[in-house]
Design a protein around this motif. Structure first.
Motif, PDB file in Angstrom:
ATOM      1  N   ALA A  89       0.828  -1.211   0.000  1.00  0.00           N
ATOM      2  CA  ALA A  89       0.000   0.000   0.000  1.00  0.00           C
ATOM      3  C   ALA A  89       0.861   1.259   0.000  1.00  0.00           C
ATOM      4  N   LEU A  90       2.083   1.159   0.495  1.00  0.00           N
ATOM      5  CA  LEU A  90       2.983   2.315   0.506  1.00  0.00           C
ATOM      6  C   LEU A  90       3.315   2.811  -0.899  1.00  0.00           C
ATOM      7  N   LEU A  91       3.131   1.927  -1.873  1.00  0.00           N
ATOM      8  CA  LEU A  91       3.518   2.277  -3.237  1.00  0.00           C
ATOM      9  C   LEU A  91       2.459   3.106  -3.944  1.00  0.00           C
ATOM     10  N   GLN A  92       1.261   3.202  -3.332  1.00  0.00           N
ATOM     11  CA  GLN A  92       0.175   3.922  -3.999  1.00  0.00           C
ATOM     12  C   GLN A  92       0.579   5.361  -4.328  1.00  0.00           C
ATOM     13  N   GLU A  93      -0.032   5.835  -5.414  1.00  0.00           N
ATOM     14  CA  GLU A  93       0.319   7.148  -5.933  1.00  0.00           C
ATOM     15  C   GLU A  93       0.115   8.279  -4.921  1.00  0.00           C
ATOM     16  N   LYS A  94      -0.963   8.134  -4.127  1.00  0.00           N
ATOM     17  CA  LYS A  94      -1.297   9.237  -3.201  1.00  0.00           C
ATOM     18  C   LYS A  94      -0.340   9.340  -2.019  1.00  0.00           C
ATOM     19  N   VAL A  95       0.519   8.359  -1.873  1.00  0.00           N
ATOM     20  CA  VAL A  95       1.452   8.400  -0.751  1.00  0.00           C
ATOM     21  C   VAL A  95       2.636   9.294  -1.130  1.00  0.00           C
ATOM     22  N   ASN A  96       2.637  10.523  -0.590  1.00  0.00           N
ATOM     23  CA  ASN A  96       3.711  11.470  -0.899  1.00  0.00           C
ATOM     24  C   ASN A  96       4.405  11.927   0.369  1.00  0.00           C
ATOM     25  N   PHE A  97       5.685  11.727   0.409  1.00  0.00           N
ATOM     26  CA  PHE A  97       6.438  12.141   1.589  1.00  0.00           C
ATOM     27  C   PHE A  97       6.886  13.584   1.433  1.00  0.00           C
ATOM     28  N   ASN A  98       7.086  14.217   2.563  1.00  0.00           N
ATOM     29  CA  ASN A  98       7.616  15.567   2.544  1.00  0.00           C
ATOM     30  C   ASN A  98       9.125  15.501   2.319  1.00  0.00           C
ATOM     31  N   LYS A  99       9.773  14.612   3.015  1.00  0.00           N
ATOM     32  CA  LYS A  99      11.230  14.547   2.958  1.00  0.00           C
ATOM     33  C   LYS A  99      11.677  13.138   3.339  1.00  0.00           C
ATOM     34  N   LEU A 100      11.532  12.224   2.369  1.00  0.00           N
ATOM     35  CA  LEU A 100      11.851  10.817   2.650  1.00  0.00           C
ATOM     36  C   LEU A 100      13.364  10.601   2.598  1.00  0.00           C
ATOM     37  N   GLY A 101      13.937  10.173   3.711  1.00  0.00           N
ATOM     38  CA  GLY A 101      15.395  10.024   3.761  1.00  0.00           C
ATOM     39  C   GLY A 101      15.866   8.582   3.838  1.00  0.00           C
ATOM     40  N   LEU A 102      14.952   7.665   4.230  1.00  0.00           N
ATOM     41  CA  LEU A 102      15.361   6.267   4.384  1.00  0.00           C
ATOM     42  C   LEU A 102      14.212   5.331   4.044  1.00  0.00           C
ATOM     43  N   VAL A 103      14.529   4.334   3.245  1.00  0.00           N
ATOM     44  CA  VAL A 103      13.561   3.299   2.917  1.00  0.00           C
ATOM     45  C   VAL A 103      14.092   1.981   3.473  1.00  0.00           C
ATOM     46  N   VAL A 104      13.261   1.292   4.276  1.00  0.00           N
ATOM     47  CA  VAL A 104      13.649  -0.025   4.784  1.00  0.00           C
ATOM     48  C   VAL A 104      12.704  -1.060   4.188  1.00  0.00           C
ATOM     49  N   ILE A 105      13.261  -2.105   3.600  1.00  0.00           N
ATOM     50  CA  ILE A 105      12.422  -3.153   3.019  1.00  0.00           C
ATOM     51  C   ILE A 105      12.726  -4.467   3.731  1.00  0.00           C
ATOM     52  N   ASP A 106      11.692  -4.993   4.423  1.00  0.00           N
ATOM     53  CA  ASP A 106      11.885  -6.238   5.151  1.00  0.00           C
ATOM     54  C   ASP A 106      11.565  -7.397   4.217  1.00  0.00           C
ATOM     55  N   GLU A 107      12.278  -8.497   4.358  1.00  0.00           N
ATOM     56  CA  GLU A 107      12.087  -9.673   3.508  1.00  0.00           C
ATOM     57  C   GLU A 107      12.122  -9.252   2.046  1.00  0.00           C
ATOM     58  N   GLN A 108      13.207  -8.586   1.671  1.00  0.00           N
ATOM     59  CA  GLN A 108      13.264  -7.921   0.382  1.00  0.00           C
ATOM     60  C   GLN A 108      13.085  -8.863  -0.803  1.00  0.00           C
ATOM     61  N   HIS A 109      13.393 -10.155  -0.635  1.00  0.00           N
ATOM     62  CA  HIS A 109      13.282 -11.044  -1.797  1.00  0.00           C
ATOM     63  C   HIS A 109      11.837 -11.263  -2.208  1.00  0.00           C
ATOM     64  N   ARG A 110      10.901 -10.815  -1.366  1.00  0.00           N
ATOM     65  CA  ARG A 110       9.491 -10.948  -1.737  1.00  0.00           C
ATOM     66  C   ARG A 110       9.016  -9.820  -2.652  1.00  0.00           C
ATOM     67  N   PHE A 111       9.864  -8.839  -2.841  1.00  0.00           N
ATOM     68  CA  PHE A 111       9.455  -7.720  -3.694  1.00  0.00           C
ATOM     69  C   PHE A 111      10.206  -7.736  -5.008  1.00  0.00           C
ATOM     70  N   GLY A 112       9.593  -7.193  -6.031  1.00  0.00           N
ATOM     71  CA  GLY A 112      10.270  -7.109  -7.321  1.00  0.00           C
ATOM     72  C   GLY A 112      11.102  -5.839  -7.407  1.00  0.00           C
ATOM     73  N   VAL A 113      11.951  -5.813  -8.413  1.00  0.00           N
ATOM     74  CA  VAL A 113      12.818  -4.666  -8.633  1.00  0.00           C
ATOM     75  C   VAL A 113      12.002  -3.381  -8.808  1.00  0.00           C
ATOM     76  N   GLN A 114      10.900  -3.502  -9.546  1.00  0.00           N
ATOM     77  CA  GLN A 114      10.106  -2.324  -9.843  1.00  0.00           C
ATOM     78  C   GLN A 114       9.452  -1.752  -8.585  1.00  0.00           C
ATOM     79  N   GLN A 115       8.924  -2.651  -7.741  1.00  0.00           N
ATOM     80  CA  GLN A 115       8.267  -2.194  -6.519  1.00  0.00           C
ATOM     81  C   GLN A 115       9.245  -1.437  -5.638  1.00  0.00           C
ATOM     82  N   ARG A 116      10.419  -1.979  -5.551  1.00  0.00           N
ATOM     83  CA  ARG A 116      11.470  -1.363  -4.773  1.00  0.00           C
ATOM     84  C   ARG A 116      11.772   0.034  -5.322  1.00  0.00           C
ATOM     85  N   GLN A 117      11.893   0.084  -6.655  1.00  0.00           N
ATOM     86  CA  GLN A 117      12.191   1.349  -7.308  1.00  0.00           C
ATOM     87  C   GLN A 117      11.062   2.364  -7.084  1.00  0.00           C
TER      88      GLN A 117
END
Ligand code: ADP
Ligand code: MG
Length: 695
Positions: free
Chosen positions: A384-412
């Protein structure tokens, strides 16, 4: 003939044959040359008296007799028998043909003229026990040879190609043989000095020898050269990608880890960090304060304490005035992270919210607004974090847990919500370090290779009946403990499976454990239902939780001491190890029971790895060996297809060599100037997407 000539131009190839080759994706001469065997049969030259059932052998001898007949019961079938003898004995060779063509006089006459008594043949095949004539060579390769060759025939090696239905190995073998004439047209993309330095065979020779190895030494040398290429070009592309990233980007996110938040966090933890955790936190802080954005993978066994490490990174970002995002693959895991972090952050006065697919609209709007103003410091959630309406003011760090469950595009997509944020990914399916470098060449890797003190061994047992498992569960529940029963719902979306799971839950709750309260949890329940199921288990209102693998990652109920995994043979070892990590979280002695329903001996042997080992690094390596990296890791994260020849686990030395060479080349030729053949080879391998870097 050119390398790009269509295979239908090859001499001796019939139209029906090249149609078949097309089905294997082979259309040009080059395709054929680069279509490597997946295996080889090695035939040992032996005398007939030495034959043993099951051996792969080559026998050289004289034809004594040849005959062809059709059994009356199956008149379509034609059986050819050739009796061959050498000085030590004789043996029958049988070939089977299943087409009316082989009934014709013409074919039979041809055979009689080919295999005349007294002719010398070399026959290669596997020795079988035939119920009519004892030891036979069934469907062997037969070559008519001269006297000289009869003396020279030693061991021989036959390539086995990857095939599809209806395409025989012989067809591919014949086509490759006629394509090999053109191998001399191949340009070797590796310069001679590099080849010499690494002791590599030249390309033309390697291609000839991989298809038609004269002996094992030549085969090994050919394979070594071609595996080197597979590694070399992949590493080359990684190194160039990485270089571009470092050149083009400098961190906009300025982190100052010194500050009160992290210290306050440490002082409220009821334990002290392990030295492995401290070391990894140190790596992370170094990354975050350096000139380029962090791109780090933290590998750590189940329960090694990755969450705390991630929280320190998050606090470093927040303390420096940035926002952070934590994305997890399942709703259950996201909720659990949120719950835990919220209790910590409340005392620190830091804001955190949870966003998943089932967050109510009003709440979602509130979160969107708080993110945009910067009022919200940490957002935890699922896709759900990937949805278009999710806009950060100043995103400085992204943490992805169990990263192998996500695709390259989702991460990007998540990274694009910030301006070059730092990235921290975590996995509990640790893989050998060199393999990690191969698969995620653009990442730095840290390992938490130590568990917090006081963790106890989980007693693990493979069973083939459930009765004793139910007894143990009953005993533990009567002692006040709790249990998980995991059902083999591999694909959560399969309706049939789901129905079976619900039926099994009914059986367990009404017939087996009517005296206890039994809960049910599966991926198709609504978020509120899942929440309720987990909460009542957490509060010990239900003593037994029947669940699908949704509890695999992260669920933390220290009072649970037994996990019974039904149809354990259907799961991978790494996944079973994760599931096992749901127990042994408190101070009580804990058990993992693996119900094996497969009769295959390999299945049992595979499961027994878990009885013997509790080391996640070892277990994932075994899983990789047994099932291959494609299956275990899904390859989604890497965008890399399987290697044709390389075995990442066994060819580690060659991988390191290839990496070293690639580093040296880029160092002296940053854009591969002067290596047009290498650039062409990278293109041919589809490895030139340099500007779509991962970070
Ligand atoms: P995982 O690496 O599997 O994500 P978690 O971060 O969920 O592991 O940690 C597992 C449990 O261990 C949690 O309950 C956590 O609070 C606890 N824990 C983490 N680090 C330590 C430590 N250094 N000493 C004791 N317990 C710890
Ligand atoms: Mg975790």
């Amino acid at each position: 003939m050119k390398l790009h000539s269509p295979i239908c131009d090859l001499p001796g190839l019939s139209p029906s044959n090249y149609k078949m080759l097309e089905r294997l994706g082979l259309t040009t001469v080059r395709d054929l040359l680069l279509y490597f065997p997946r295996d080889y049969i090695k035939y040992r030259r032996v005398k007939i008296y030495q034959l043993k059932v099951g051996d792969s052998v080559t026998v050289v001898g004289k034809i004594q007799h040849q005959e062809v007949f059709s059994p009356p019961k199956n008149s379509r079938l034609t059986i050819q028998t050739i009796i061959v003898k050498d000085k030590t004995g004789k043996i029958a060779c049988k070939r089977f043909f299943n087409h009316p063509y082989y009934q014709s006089k013409k074919w039979r006459n041809e055979q009689a003229a080919t295999y005349v008594a007294g002719g010398i043949v070399a026959i290669s095949g596997i020795v079988k026990a035939d119920r009519y004539c004892g030891m036979t060579l069934t469907s062997p390769e037969i070559r008519l040879i001269g006297l000289d060759e009869a003396k020279d025939t030693k061991n021989s090696i036959t390539p086995i190609y990857p095939l599809t239905k209806g395409v025989s190995n012989e067809i591919v073998q014949d086509a490759v043989t006629s394509a090999l004439e053109s191998a001399k047209l191949l340009n070797d993309s590796l310069p001679q000095d590099l080849r010499r330095k690494c002791g590599l065979m030249d390309l033309q020779e390697a291609i000839a020898n991989i298809h038609q190895p004269p002996d094992e030494t030549q085969l090994e040398a050919a394979r070594r050269r071609l595996v080197f290429d597979e590694f070399f070009y992949l590493q080359l592309s990684f190194i160039i990608v990485r270089r571009h990233r470092l050149l083009a980007r400098s961190a906009l996110t300025k982190i100052t880890p010194a500050g009160p938040l992290i210290q306050q966090f440490y002082s409220q933890l009821p334990f002290s960090l392990t030295s492995a955790q401290r070391r990894v936190i140190n790596d992370i802080v170094n990354d975050m304060t350096s000139k380029t954005p962090m791109n780090r993978l933290v590998q750590g066994d189940v329960g090694s304490g990755k969450t705390v490490v991630a929280v320190v990174a998050i606090l470093a970002a927040i303390q420096s005035g940035y926002q952070a995002a934590l994305m997890a693959p399942t709703e259950v895991l996201a909720q659990q992270h949120h719950r835990k972090i919220a209790t910590w952050f409340e005392r620190l006065g830091v804001s955190v919210q949870l966003l998943t697919g089932s967050t109510k609209t009003a709440k979602r709007r509130e979160i969107h607004a708080q993110l945009e103003t910067g009022e919200l410091s940490l957002l935890v959630g699922t896709h759900a974090l990937l949805q278009e309406k999710v806009n950060f003011n100043k995103l400085g760090l992204v943490v992805i847990d169990e990263q192998h469950r996500f695709g390259v595009q989702q991460r990007q997509d998540l990274l694009n919500k910030g301006n070059r944020p730092h990235v921290l990914t975590m996995t509990a399916t640790p893989i050998p370090r060199t393999l990690a470098l191969t698969l995620h060449g653009d990442l730095d890797v840290s390992q938490i290779d130590e568990l917090p003190p006081g963790r106890q061994k989980i007693h693990t047992k493979v069973l083939n009946k459930s009765a004793s498992a139910y007894d143990l569960i009953r005993l533990e529940v009567l002692r006040g403990r709790q249990a998980y029963i995991i059902l083999p719902l591999v694909e959560e979306s399969e309706k049939l499976d789901l129905r079976a799971a619900v039926a099994e839950y009914d059986r367990l709750s009404t017939e087996i454990f009517p005296e206890f309260s039994v809960g049910l949890l599966h991926g198709r329940m609504t978020s509120a239902e899942k929440d309720e199921a987990l909460n009542s288990f957490r509060d010990n209102k239900t003593q037994i939780l029947v669940s699908t693998t949704v509890v695999e990652v992260g669920v933390d109920v220290p009072n649970a001491t037994v996990i019974l995994i039904d149809h354990a043979d259907r799961f991978g070892l790494a996944q079973l190890h994760q599931l096992r990590g749901r127990v042994g979280r408190g101070s009580h002695r804990s058990y993992c029971l693996l119900l094996n329903t497969s009769k295959a001996t390999e299945a049992k042997a595979r499961l027994e790895v878990l009885e013997k080992s509790s080391n996640g690094f070892f277990i994932s390596e075994m899983d990789l060996r047994l099932r291959g990296p494609g299956v275990v890791l899904g390859y989604r994260q890497s965008g890399i297809s399987e290697f044709a020849l390389a075995n990442i686990l066994d060819d580690e030395g060659l991988l390191n060599l290839a990496r070293e060479m690639a580093v040296a080349i880029v160092k002296s030729n940053p854009n591969l100037e002067g290596h047009p053949l290498m650039v062409a080879e990278l293109k041919r391998r589809g490895l030139t997407s340099w500007d779509c870097t991962l970070n």
